[in-house]
Design a protein around this motif. Structure first.
Motif, PDB file in Angstrom:
ATOM      1  N   ARG A   1      -4.043  -6.778   0.439  1.00 51.26           N
ATOM      2  CA  ARG A   1      -3.817  -5.644  -0.462  1.00 51.26           C
ATOM      3  C   ARG A   1      -2.641  -4.790  -0.017  1.00 51.26           C
ATOM      4  O   ARG A   1      -2.040  -4.072  -0.821  1.00 51.26           O
ATOM      5  N   GLN A   2      -2.307  -4.858   1.255  1.00 50.51           N
ATOM      6  CA  GLN A   2      -1.281  -3.975   1.805  1.00 50.51           C
ATOM      7  C   GLN A   2       0.127  -4.325   1.346  1.00 50.51           C
ATOM      8  O   GLN A   2       1.080  -3.603   1.654  1.00 50.51           O
ATOM      9  N   LYS A   3       0.266  -5.401   0.575  1.00 43.46           N
ATOM     10  CA  LYS A   3       1.556  -5.692  -0.052  1.00 43.46           C
ATOM     11  C   LYS A   3       1.996  -4.543  -0.954  1.00 43.46           C
ATOM     12  O   LYS A   3       3.181  -4.387  -1.236  1.00 43.46           O
ATOM     13  N   LEU A   4       1.029  -3.731  -1.406  1.00 46.16           N
ATOM     14  CA  LEU A   4       1.356  -2.594  -2.261  1.00 46.16           C
ATOM     15  C   LEU A   4       2.300  -1.612  -1.559  1.00 46.16           C
ATOM     16  O   LEU A   4       3.088  -0.926  -2.211  1.00 46.16           O
TER      17      LEU A   4
ATOM     18  N   LEU B   1       7.683   4.934   5.938  1.00 50.51           N
ATOM     19  CA  LEU B   1       8.190   4.316   4.712  1.00 50.51           C
ATOM     20  C   LEU B   1       8.511   5.406   3.697  1.00 50.51           C
ATOM     21  O   LEU B   1       7.774   6.386   3.564  1.00 50.51           O
ATOM     22  N   ARG B   2       9.565   5.236   2.945  1.00 55.48           N
ATOM     23  CA  ARG B   2      10.028   6.327   2.078  1.00 55.48           C
ATOM     24  C   ARG B   2       9.135   6.574   0.870  1.00 55.48           C
ATOM     25  O   ARG B   2       9.233   7.636   0.239  1.00 55.48           O
ATOM     26  N   ASN B   3       8.263   5.626   0.543  1.00 53.44           N
ATOM     27  CA  ASN B   3       7.355   5.821  -0.589  1.00 53.44           C
ATOM     28  C   ASN B   3       5.935   6.176  -0.155  1.00 53.44           C
ATOM     29  O   ASN B   3       5.021   6.252  -0.989  1.00 53.44           O
ATOM     30  N   VAL B   4       5.737   6.419   1.148  1.00 57.09           N
ATOM     31  CA  VAL B   4       4.396   6.666   1.684  1.00 57.09           C
ATOM     32  C   VAL B   4       4.344   8.025   2.378  1.00 57.09           C
ATOM     33  O   VAL B   4       5.209   8.341   3.196  1.00 57.09           O
ATOM     34  N   GLU B   5       3.335   8.811   2.034  1.00 57.01           N
ATOM     35  CA  GLU B   5       3.079  10.073   2.721  1.00 57.01           C
ATOM     36  C   GLU B   5       1.694  10.016   3.359  1.00 57.01           C
ATOM     37  O   GLU B   5       0.722   9.643   2.688  1.00 57.01           O
TER      38      GLU B   5
ATOM     39  N   GLU C   1      -0.926  -3.196  -9.287  1.00 61.60           N
ATOM     40  CA  GLU C   1       0.169  -2.934 -10.210  1.00 61.60           C
ATOM     41  C   GLU C   1       0.397  -1.445 -10.432  1.00 61.60           C
ATOM     42  O   GLU C   1       1.163  -1.051 -11.320  1.00 61.60           O
ATOM     43  N   ALA C   2      -0.220  -0.586  -9.621  1.00 56.88           N
ATOM     44  CA  ALA C   2      -0.171   0.857  -9.833  1.00 56.88           C
ATOM     45  C   ALA C   2       1.233   1.411  -9.647  1.00 56.88           C
ATOM     46  O   ALA C   2       2.007   0.939  -8.810  1.00 56.88           O
ATOM     47  N   LEU C   3       1.546   2.454 -10.423  1.00 59.31           N
ATOM     48  CA  LEU C   3       2.787   3.193 -10.220  1.00 59.31           C
ATOM     49  C   LEU C   3       2.623   4.206  -9.094  1.00 59.31           C
ATOM     50  O   LEU C   3       3.562   4.481  -8.350  1.00 59.31           O
ATOM     51  N   SER C   4       1.428   4.778  -9.006  1.00 56.92           N
ATOM     52  CA  SER C   4       1.145   5.726  -7.930  1.00 56.92           C
ATOM     53  C   SER C   4      -0.323   5.632  -7.558  1.00 56.92           C
ATOM     54  O   SER C   4      -1.167   5.253  -8.381  1.00 56.92           O
TER      55      SER C   4
ATOM     56  N   SER D   1       0.167   8.257  -1.509  1.00 57.92           N
ATOM     57  CA  SER D   1      -0.181   9.419  -0.703  1.00 57.92           C
ATOM     58  C   SER D   1      -1.570   9.207  -0.113  1.00 57.92           C
ATOM     59  O   SER D   1      -2.496   8.809  -0.824  1.00 57.92           O
ATOM     60  N   PHE D   2      -1.696   9.466   1.185  1.00 56.81           N
ATOM     61  CA  PHE D   2      -2.972   9.307   1.884  1.00 56.81           C
ATOM     62  C   PHE D   2      -3.285  10.602   2.627  1.00 56.81           C
ATOM     63  O   PHE D   2      -2.465  11.087   3.416  1.00 56.81           O
ATOM     64  N   ILE D   3      -4.462  11.141   2.375  1.00 60.54           N
ATOM     65  CA  ILE D   3      -4.970  12.255   3.182  1.00 60.54           C
ATOM     66  C   ILE D   3      -6.161  11.721   3.957  1.00 60.54           C
ATOM     67  O   ILE D   3      -7.111  11.203   3.370  1.00 60.54           O
ATOM     68  N   ILE D   4      -6.091  11.832   5.271  1.00 60.69           N
ATOM     69  CA  ILE D   4      -7.102  11.239   6.144  1.00 60.69           C
ATOM     70  C   ILE D   4      -7.759  12.346   6.960  1.00 60.69           C
ATOM     71  O   ILE D   4      -7.070  13.191   7.538  1.00 60.69           O
ATOM     72  N   GLY D   5      -9.080  12.361   7.003  1.00 62.68           N
ATOM     73  CA  GLY D   5      -9.787  13.340   7.815  1.00 62.68           C
ATOM     74  C   GLY D   5      -9.502  13.139   9.299  1.00 62.68           C
ATOM     75  O   GLY D   5      -9.439  12.004   9.787  1.00 62.68           O
ATOM     76  N   GLU D   6      -9.339  14.224  10.030  1.00 66.11           N
ATOM     77  CA  GLU D   6      -9.084  14.114  11.468  1.00 66.11           C
ATOM     78  C   GLU D   6     -10.206  13.366  12.168  1.00 66.11           C
ATOM     79  O   GLU D   6      -9.979  12.639  13.145  1.00 66.11           O
ATOM     80  N   GLU D   7     -11.435  13.534  11.669  1.00 70.38           N
ATOM     81  CA  GLU D   7     -12.575  12.822  12.270  1.00 70.38           C
ATOM     82  C   GLU D   7     -12.364  11.312  12.243  1.00 70.38           C
ATOM     83  O   GLU D   7     -12.741  10.596  13.180  1.00 70.38           O
ATOM     84  N   ALA D   8     -11.764  10.816  11.154  1.00 71.53           N
ATOM     85  CA  ALA D   8     -11.508   9.380  11.050  1.00 71.53           C
ATOM     86  C   ALA D   8     -10.522   8.915  12.120  1.00 71.53           C
ATOM     87  O   ALA D   8     -10.636   7.802  12.644  1.00 71.53           O
ATOM     88  N   LEU D   9      -9.577   9.768  12.472  1.00 74.63           N
ATOM     89  CA  LEU D   9      -8.567   9.402  13.457  1.00 74.63           C
ATOM     90  C   LEU D   9      -9.103   9.460  14.880  1.00 74.63           C
ATOM     91  O   LEU D   9      -8.586   8.777  15.770  1.00 74.63           O
TER      92      LEU D   9
END
Length: 294
Positions: A168-171, A212-216, A120-123, A181-189
Motif C-alpha cells: 500500500r505504501q506505493k501511495l 517527502l514533499r507531498n507528506v506531512e 487512487e486518492a488525490l489526498s 497528512s499524518f497526525i500520530i499520537g506521541e503515545e504511539a511513538l
C-alpha cells in the motif's frame, strides 16, 4: 514434458494443499476470486508453452508445490514470481497487470474496498493515536502488529498481511503525487512495538517519509487534555472524482463514511487536530530525539 514427480511427490503436494486449504478456511474463508483467476491464466499460459509445473518452477526458481498453489488459487503470487513467470512464458505483461489486484486481496477483507479508493486518492489525511499508521510502518513494525493479533494468525497470514501493508505504501511516491497528512499520537511513538531496534528503525523511517514533499507528519503530544481525536483514529480521503469520504476502524471492523454531515464533521475535527498538534518541524525534532535516544 519433464519427468513425473512420482507418487510420493504428488502425495506430499496433495497433503500440503489440503493442510493449507483447511488453515485458510479457519483464518478467513475461501481464497479471493482474483487468486483463482490468476491461477487459471497462469495454468493456461504454462500449457500453451508446453511446460509442466515442475519445468515452470525450475525456470522461475520456485518449487512445484508453490507453482501448484498459485495455479489452484490457494496462494497469491508475489511480484517476483509474476515477473519471472511473465518473462519465461512470454506473456507480454498479461500476468503483471493482475498483480495489484492479487496484492490487494491479501489485505483483511474489511479493508479491501477502502484500499481500492486509497490507492487512487488525490489526498488522504489521518489521525492515529495508538499505532504508527500503516502507510508509514516498517516491515518489522507491521510484522509485530500482525503477530500480536488475537486470536493468533499463522505465519503465512502474518507474512501475507505484512506484504499487503507494505504494498500500500506505493501511495507515498505514486505519480501523480497524492497530498498526504499524518497526525500520530506521541503515545504511539513511545510504545515499543516490536522492541527497541524495531522502534529505532521506525523512527528513522518516519523522518525519511516526512521529508517527502507531498507528506506531512505531525505529532499530537501527550498531556494535551481532551481533543477531537480522543474518540479514536479516522481518515479523511478525497477520491479522484473529488468525492470526500471518511473511514474508521476498530477491533477488525472498518466503516466507510460518505454522508455530507459526517464528512463535514470529520474535516472540522481534522483541522482542529492539525492546529493542536506539533507543527511539522517540531514533530521532526521530537522524532529525532527519540531516534537519538535522548
Amino acid at each position: 514434458m519433464g519427468a513425473h514427480p512420482g507418487r510420493k511427490g504428488v502425495r506430499a503436494v496433495r497433503e500440503k494443499r489440503n493442510h493449507r486449504a483447511a488453515r485458510t478456511k479457519e483464518e478467513g474463508g475461501e481464497p479471493p476470486g482474483v487468486w483463482s483467476a490468476y491461477g487459471r491464466l497462469l495454468q493456461h499460459l504454462r500449457k500453451q508453452n508446453g511446460m509442466n509445473q515442475q519445468q515452470l518452477g525450475d525456470a522461475i526458481g520456485y518449487s512445484i508445490e508453490q507453482v501448484a498453489s498459485v495455479e489452484q488459487g490457494r496462494r497469491p503470487a508475489k511480484a517476483a514470481f509474476t515477473a519471472a513467470a511473465d518473462r519465461v512464458l512470454e506473456a507480454r505483461g498479461v500476468l503483471e497487470v493482475l498483480q495489484d489486484e492479487v496484492d490487494r486481496a491479501k489485505l483483511p477483507r474489511f479493508f479491501r474496498d477502502f484500499a481500492l479508493l486509497e490507492a487512487e486518492a488525490l489526498s488522504r489525511f489521518s489521525y492515529d493515536p495508538l499505532l504508527v499508521p500503516g502507510l508509514l510502518q516498517t516491515e518489522g513494525y507491521a510484522r509485530a502488529v500482525f503477530a500480536g493479533h488475537c486470536p493468533p494468525l499463522s505465519e503465512e497470514i502474518v507474512d501475507r498481511h505484512t506484504e499487503a501493508r507494505l504494498g500500500r505504501q506505493k501511495l507515498l511516491t505514486r505519480v501523480p503525487l497524492a497530498e498526504l497528512s499524518f497526525i500520530i499520537g506521541e503515545e504511539a511513538l513511545r510504545d515499543p512495538v516490536g522492541g527497541p531496534e524495531v522502534m529505532r528503525e521506525q523512527w528513522r523511517h518516519l523522518l525519511e517519509a516526512g521529508a517527502l514533499r507531498n507528506v506531512e507528519v505531525q505529532v499530537m503530544p501527550a498531556g494535551r487534555g481532551f481533543h477531537p481525536g480522543k474518540n479514536g483514529p479516522f481518515v479523511v480521503l478525497e477520491t479522484k472524482e473529488h468525492r470526500h469520504l471518511g473511514y474508521f476502524e476498530s477491533q477488525g471492523v472498518g466503516c466507510v463514511v460518505s454522508g455530507a454531515a459526517e464528512i463535514s464533521a470529520f474535516g472540522l475535527r481534522y483541522g482542529k487536530l492539525r492546529s493542536q498538534a506539533l507543527n511539522v518541524e517540531e514533530s521532526a525534532r521530537l522524532i529525532e530525539r527519540l531516534a537519538g535516544g535522548t
